[in-house]
Design a protein around this motif. Structure first.
Motif, PDB file in Angstrom:
ATOM      1  N   PHE A 127      -5.380   2.699  -5.302  1.00  0.00           N
ATOM      2  CA  PHE A 127      -4.618   3.735  -4.592  1.00  0.00           C
ATOM      3  C   PHE A 127      -5.167   3.936  -3.189  1.00  0.00           C
ATOM      4  O   PHE A 127      -4.420   3.986  -2.207  1.00  0.00           O
ATOM      5  N   GLU A 128      -6.500   4.036  -3.090  1.00  0.00           N
ATOM      6  CA  GLU A 128      -7.118   4.219  -1.779  1.00  0.00           C
ATOM      7  C   GLU A 128      -6.800   3.036  -0.857  1.00  0.00           C
ATOM      8  O   GLU A 128      -6.485   3.228   0.333  1.00  0.00           O
ATOM      9  N   ASN A 129      -6.841   1.820  -1.387  1.00  0.00           N
ATOM     10  CA  ASN A 129      -6.546   0.634  -0.584  1.00  0.00           C
ATOM     11  C   ASN A 129      -5.099   0.632  -0.081  1.00  0.00           C
ATOM     12  O   ASN A 129      -4.829   0.257   1.068  1.00  0.00           O
ATOM     13  N   LEU A 130      -4.179   1.044  -0.935  1.00  0.00           N
ATOM     14  CA  LEU A 130      -2.767   1.087  -0.541  1.00  0.00           C
ATOM     15  C   LEU A 130      -2.524   2.112   0.561  1.00  0.00           C
ATOM     16  O   LEU A 130      -1.789   1.860   1.519  1.00  0.00           O
ATOM     17  N   VAL A 131      -3.164   3.277   0.416  1.00  0.00           N
ATOM     18  CA  VAL A 131      -3.025   4.322   1.428  1.00  0.00           C
ATOM     19  C   VAL A 131      -3.616   3.856   2.753  1.00  0.00           C
ATOM     20  O   VAL A 131      -3.023   4.053   3.821  1.00  0.00           O
ATOM     21  N   ASN A 132      -4.767   3.226   2.677  1.00  0.00           N
ATOM     22  CA  ASN A 132      -5.423   2.746   3.898  1.00  0.00           C
ATOM     23  C   ASN A 132      -4.603   1.640   4.558  1.00  0.00           C
ATOM     24  O   ASN A 132      -4.526   1.555   5.798  1.00  0.00           O
ATOM     25  N   SER A 133      -3.999   0.775   3.749  1.00  0.00           N
ATOM     26  CA  SER A 133      -3.151  -0.284   4.291  1.00  0.00           C
ATOM     27  C   SER A 133      -1.960   0.315   5.041  1.00  0.00           C
ATOM     28  O   SER A 133      -1.604  -0.148   6.131  1.00  0.00           O
ATOM     29  N   GLN A 134      -1.362   1.340   4.465  1.00  0.00           N
ATOM     30  CA  GLN A 134      -0.244   2.016   5.131  1.00  0.00           C
ATOM     31  C   GLN A 134      -0.689   2.631   6.460  1.00  0.00           C
ATOM     32  O   GLN A 134       0.007   2.551   7.466  1.00  0.00           O
ATOM     33  N   ARG A 135      -1.878   3.212   6.458  1.00  0.00           N
ATOM     34  CA  ARG A 135      -2.424   3.796   7.690  1.00  0.00           C
ATOM     35  C   ARG A 135      -2.632   2.720   8.753  1.00  0.00           C
ATOM     36  O   ARG A 135      -2.272   2.902   9.925  1.00  0.00           O
ATOM     37  N   ILE A 136      -3.186   1.574   8.356  1.00  0.00           N
ATOM     38  CA  ILE A 136      -3.471   0.492   9.299  1.00  0.00           C
ATOM     39  C   ILE A 136      -2.179  -0.089   9.876  1.00  0.00           C
ATOM     40  O   ILE A 136      -2.091  -0.342  11.082  1.00  0.00           O
ATOM     41  N   TRP A 137      -1.172  -0.301   9.013  1.00  0.00           N
ATOM     42  CA  TRP A 137       0.089  -0.849   9.500  1.00  0.00           C
ATOM     43  C   TRP A 137       0.750   0.088  10.508  1.00  0.00           C
ATOM     44  O   TRP A 137       1.314  -0.356  11.516  1.00  0.00           O
ATOM     45  N   ASN A 138       0.688   1.369  10.244  1.00  0.00           N
ATOM     46  CA  ASN A 138       1.300   2.323  11.172  1.00  0.00           C
ATOM     47  C   ASN A 138       0.508   2.436  12.468  1.00  0.00           C
ATOM     48  O   ASN A 138       1.084   2.687  13.524  1.00  0.00           O
ATOM     49  N   ARG A 139      -0.798   2.250  12.377  1.00  0.00           N
ATOM     50  CA  ARG A 139      -1.596   2.221  13.601  1.00  0.00           C
ATOM     51  C   ARG A 139      -1.235   0.993  14.431  1.00  0.00           C
ATOM     52  O   ARG A 139      -1.146   1.073  15.665  1.00  0.00           O
TER      53      ARG A 139
END
Length: 253
Positions: free
Chosen positions: A213-225
């Motif tokens: 879950f943490e990895n998925l959330v972080n991936s979403q954050r990185i893509w939006n950045r």
């Protein structure tokens, strides 16, 4: 006028003034040539005036289109920043950290942060018409012309990263949420007054402890950045196009 010149020539011949006749004939030819040149110059001036008028109309239309595109892009930048902040709020509660979010807050954050995606869809109708019709050659400012010609290339680079982000959400985030969360509650955005209520309770504390879950959330954050960075680069091109359009409009009015 032609009859007048012809009568003069006839009188000169009748009076046997051949020398004067030839001089007059040469002068008449010079006058005719000058008349033709003047007519051509006037015609060229009229054509240039029409082209300049059409160029001004094209640039004014492009200025409106790219001003609209800039406004839309600025909204996309803000949305990408908001998604990053929501993801960061979620990440502050994952793993061994103390869970400080209520279920309603978590549902809202996941709905508007984890499942949201940004796509920038500018209006390109005017530019595409100008390029396909070949009218872009009317634009004399080479820098503006080059930027307009390169616009679709810049945009395609941005759309490529957007597509990767959409695919990652569809392939990984949605399947995880379908399996590990109360998706009805999430899609309601934490609203209590929804007409559709779930018959299940979800233990979000356990979900937040999952590394996946943490990895998925972080991936979403990185893509939006990354999307935000792409949008800001694209905005610099738009700002330059708008500035050049304004410059040309001022010069031609």
């Amino acid at each position: 006028m032609i009859k007048f010149f012809r009568k003069i020539r006839q009188n000169l011949l009748m009076e046997n003034k051949t020398g004067k006749y030839f001089k007059y004939a040469i002068g008449e030819i010079v006058l005719v040539v000058i008349g033709i040149l003047i007519a051509l110059q006037i015609n060229n001036w009229n054509e240039n005036r029409k082209i300049n008028k059409e160029e001004l109309q094209l640039i004014e239309s492009l200025h409106k289109e790219f001003t609209y595109n800039k406004n839309e892009l600025e909204r996309s930048i803000k949305r990408a920043q908001l998604i990053q902040k929501r993801c960061e709020t979620i990440l502050n509660n994952t793993g061994n950290r103390e869970m400080k979010l209520s279920k309603i807050e978590s549902d809202s954050l996941i709905n508007w942060g984890l499942t949201s995606i940004i796509t920038y869809d500018p209006s390109n109708g005017i530019l595409e018409n100008i390029i396909s019709s070949g009218k872009i050659q009317i634009i004399k400012n080479e820098k503006l012309k080059n930027l307009l010609s390169s616009w679709n290339g810049f945009l395609n680079d941005v759309k490529e990263d957007e597509t990767w982000a959409v695919n990652e959400r569809n392939q990984f985030i949605f399947p995880f949420l379908y399996k590990n969360s109360n998706y009805i509650s999430i899609t309601n955005g934490g609203k209590q007054n929804s007409q559709i209520a779930s018959g299940f309770d979800a233990d979000y504390k356990e979900v937040y402890k999952l590394l996946e879950f943490e990895n998925l959330v972080n991936s979403q954050r990185i893509w939006n950045r990354k999307n935000e960075r792409n949008y800001k680069n694209l905005k610099r091109s738009i700002d330059e196009i708008i500035a050049l359009c304004q410059q040309e409009i001022s010069l031609k009015k």
